[in-house]
Scaffold this motif. Structure first.
Motif, short mmCIF file in Angstrom:
data_model
loop_
_atom_site.label_atom_id
_atom_site.label_comp_id
_atom_site.label_asym_id
_atom_site.label_seq_id
_atom_site.Cartn_x
_atom_site.Cartn_y
_atom_site.Cartn_z
N ARG A 69 -9.37 19.88 -25.06
CA ARG A 69 -10.21 20.23 -23.90
C ARG A 69 -9.38 20.45 -22.65
O ARG A 69 -9.90 20.46 -21.54
CB ARG A 69 -11.27 19.15 -23.69
N GLY A 70 -8.06 20.63 -22.84
CA GLY A 70 -7.19 21.06 -21.76
C GLY A 70 -6.44 19.99 -21.03
O GLY A 70 -5.57 20.31 -20.19
N PHE A 71 -6.70 18.71 -21.28
CA PHE A 71 -6.06 17.66 -20.49
C PHE A 71 -4.58 17.54 -20.85
O PHE A 71 -4.21 17.55 -22.03
CB PHE A 71 -6.79 16.33 -20.69
N PRO A 72 -3.72 17.44 -19.83
CA PRO A 72 -2.27 17.45 -20.07
C PRO A 72 -1.79 16.22 -20.84
O PRO A 72 -2.24 15.10 -20.59
CB PRO A 72 -1.69 17.44 -18.64
N ARG A 73 -0.88 16.45 -21.77
CA ARG A 73 -0.31 15.35 -22.55
C ARG A 73 0.36 14.32 -21.64
O ARG A 73 0.28 13.12 -21.87
CB ARG A 73 0.70 15.89 -23.56
N ARG A 74 1.05 14.80 -20.60
CA ARG A 74 1.76 13.88 -19.72
C ARG A 74 0.79 12.93 -19.01
O ARG A 74 1.11 11.77 -18.78
CB ARG A 74 2.59 14.64 -18.68
N ALA A 75 -0.39 13.43 -18.67
CA ALA A 75 -1.40 12.57 -18.03
C ALA A 75 -1.93 11.56 -19.02
O ALA A 75 -2.13 10.38 -18.68
CB ALA A 75 -2.53 13.43 -17.46
N THR A 120 -8.06 12.27 -15.52
CA THR A 120 -8.01 12.17 -16.97
C THR A 120 -8.59 10.85 -17.45
O THR A 120 -9.26 10.78 -18.48
CB THR A 120 -6.56 12.33 -17.48
N PHE A 121 -8.34 9.79 -16.70
CA PHE A 121 -8.92 8.48 -17.01
C PHE A 121 -10.45 8.57 -16.99
O PHE A 121 -11.12 8.06 -17.89
CB PHE A 121 -8.43 7.45 -15.99
N LEU A 122 -10.98 9.21 -15.96
CA LEU A 122 -12.44 9.38 -15.85
C LEU A 122 -12.98 10.24 -17.00
O LEU A 122 -14.03 9.95 -17.56
CB LEU A 122 -12.80 10.00 -14.52
N ALA A 123 -12.24 11.30 -17.33
CA ALA A 123 -12.67 12.18 -18.42
C ALA A 123 -12.69 11.43 -19.75
O ALA A 123 -13.60 11.62 -20.57
CB ALA A 123 -11.74 13.39 -18.51
N TYR A 127 -15.80 11.01 -22.14
CA TYR A 127 -15.64 11.44 -23.54
C TYR A 127 -16.12 10.35 -24.48
O TYR A 127 -16.77 10.62 -25.51
CB TYR A 127 -14.17 11.78 -23.79
N ARG A 128 -15.81 9.11 -24.14
CA ARG A 128 -16.25 7.99 -24.97
C ARG A 128 -17.76 7.80 -24.89
O ARG A 128 -18.36 7.20 -25.80
CB ARG A 128 -15.54 6.71 -24.51
N LEU A 129 -18.37 8.29 -23.83
CA LEU A 129 -19.83 8.24 -23.69
C LEU A 129 -20.49 9.47 -24.31
O LEU A 129 -21.68 9.70 -24.09
CB LEU A 129 -20.20 8.14 -22.20
N LYS A 130 -19.69 10.23 -25.08
CA LYS A 130 -20.18 11.42 -25.80
C LYS A 130 -20.59 12.56 -24.86
O LYS A 130 -21.44 13.38 -25.19
CB LYS A 130 -21.37 11.06 -26.71
N LYS A 131 -19.96 12.61 -23.69
CA LYS A 131 -20.23 13.70 -22.75
C LYS A 131 -19.10 14.73 -22.84
O LYS A 131 -17.94 14.37 -23.01
CB LYS A 131 -20.36 13.17 -21.32
N ARG A 132 -19.45 16.00 -22.68
CA ARG A 132 -18.46 17.08 -22.75
C ARG A 132 -17.61 17.10 -21.49
O ARG A 132 -18.13 16.94 -20.37
CB ARG A 132 -19.14 18.43 -22.94
N VAL A 133 -16.31 17.28 -21.65
CA VAL A 133 -15.39 17.32 -20.53
C VAL A 133 -14.46 18.52 -20.69
O VAL A 133 -14.24 19.01 -21.80
CB VAL A 133 -14.56 16.01 -20.43
N LEU A 134 -13.90 18.97 -19.57
CA LEU A 134 -12.99 20.12 -19.61
C LEU A 134 -12.04 20.05 -18.43
O LEU A 134 -12.44 19.69 -17.31
CB LEU A 134 -13.77 21.43 -19.56
N TYR A 135 -10.77 20.37 -18.69
CA TYR A 135 -9.75 20.42 -17.64
C TYR A 135 -9.20 21.84 -17.55
O TYR A 135 -8.95 22.49 -18.57
CB TYR A 135 -8.60 19.46 -17.98
N THR A 136 -9.04 22.33 -16.33
CA THR A 136 -8.38 23.62 -16.12
C THR A 136 -7.73 23.63 -14.75
O THR A 136 -8.10 22.84 -13.87
CB THR A 136 -9.40 24.77 -16.23
N LYS A 137 -6.77 24.49 -14.60
CA LYS A 137 -6.23 24.74 -13.27
C LYS A 137 -7.08 25.82 -12.61
O LYS A 137 -7.48 26.78 -13.27
CB LYS A 137 -4.76 25.16 -13.36
N VAL A 169 -12.78 19.30 -14.47
CA VAL A 169 -11.67 19.00 -13.57
C VAL A 169 -10.98 20.30 -13.20
O VAL A 169 -10.48 21.01 -14.07
CB VAL A 169 -10.66 18.03 -14.22
N LEU A 170 -10.97 20.63 -11.90
CA LEU A 170 -10.28 21.82 -11.38
C LEU A 170 -9.01 21.35 -10.68
O LEU A 170 -9.03 20.88 -9.54
CB LEU A 170 -11.18 22.56 -10.40
N ASP A 171 -7.89 21.47 -11.34
CA ASP A 171 -6.62 20.98 -10.80
C ASP A 171 -5.90 22.09 -10.02
O ASP A 171 -6.20 23.28 -10.18
CB ASP A 171 -5.73 20.49 -11.94
N GLU A 172 -4.97 21.68 -9.16
CA GLU A 172 -4.13 22.58 -8.38
C GLU A 172 -4.96 23.62 -7.61
O GLU A 172 -4.64 24.81 -7.59
CB GLU A 172 -3.08 23.24 -9.28
#
Length: 244
Positions: A69-75, A120-123, A127-137, A169-172
């Motif tokens: 879902r786009g979340f960075p591995r480093r995060a 990412t922590f919030l996402a 996610y554990r609450l079965k809600k859809r999440v997405l990360y993008t710049k 999540v809209l980053d940068e």
């Protein structure tokens, strides 16, 4: 005359169907190295080992799901490393708001303060609450819209992808140049999500003096109605780690 065969023969392959061979082998190994433990103790150890394996499998699937879902591995790698009271306070405030339909949370501040890790922590929690999440710049979103001008997909399908998840999540955000196209495109997306009860996290590195001007009056008014701006002005974790 009896040939030595029983009337109820059983195929060994059928007998093994439904048996967890990995667990069976682990149990047999434990019995083979018996050091005087009772059956109850051996069973408890086997159950604890199976529970640990299940937790490891769940953590692996969860990580892969968030990466997909786009979340960075480093995060994701830093979720248990970034800490400190200012960061934890920001996390508590953001967590309270991310549960409110249509909220807009802005994480603004210098590089390296853990803004992406916090989102990412919030996402992961959602996610554990079965809600859809997405990360993008934010830049990638506006570029995907621009590419529709050249026949690469449709604007409605691009918009649908970012409208759909519960948490976006809209980053940068600061990397997007404010033009007659990009400004309205971001504003339309954020407004749709706000109106339809879907939280949005905006991450930016603006100075406090220009933040609201760069976000624009429409988004700022919605933040005042249902959201917050969290200024992440504590010491950079990158600087802290390199100075050790």
């Amino acid at each position: 005359m009896n040939s030595g065969k029983t009337d109820n023969t059983m195929d060994a392959r059928k007998a093994l169907q439904g048996i967890d061979l990995e667990n069976l082998i682990s149990t047999m190994e434990a019995l083979a190295t018996d050091d005087g433990k009772s059956i109850e103790e051996l069973e408890a150890e086997a159950l604890a080992a199976e529970k640990q394996r299940e937790e490891e499998r769940r953590a692996t699937y969860e990580r892969l799901g968030l990466i997909d879902r786009g979340f960075p591995r480093r995060a994701l790698d830093c979720l248990n490393e970034v800490t400190g009271e200012p960061w934890n306070k920001a996390l508590r405030e953001a967590y309270r708001l991310v549960l409110i339909p249509g909220s807009i949370i802005v994480l603004n501040g210098r590089y390296g303060t853990g803004k992406t890790v916090l989102s990412t922590f919030l996402a992961r929690t959602m996610y554990r609450l079965k809600k859809r999440v997405l990360y993008t710049k934010a830049y990638d979103y506006t570029m995907a819209l621009r590419e529709t001008f050249n026949g690469k997909g449709s604007e409605s399908s691009i918009m649908a992808r970012y409208k759909a998840p519960y948490l976006l999540v809209l980053d940068e955000y600061h990397e997007v140049k404010d033009t007659d196209f990009t400004g309205p495109a971001l504003e339309r997306l954020i407004d749709y999500r706000h109106q339809n009860g879907k939280p949005t996290i905006i991450i930016a590195n603006y100075s406090p003096a220009v933040l609201e001007d760069r976000l624009g009056p429409a988004i700022v008014s919605r933040i005042h109605l249902c959201g917050t701006i969290i200024t992440c002005d504590w010491q950079s974790y990158r600087e802290r780690n390199t100075s050790k």
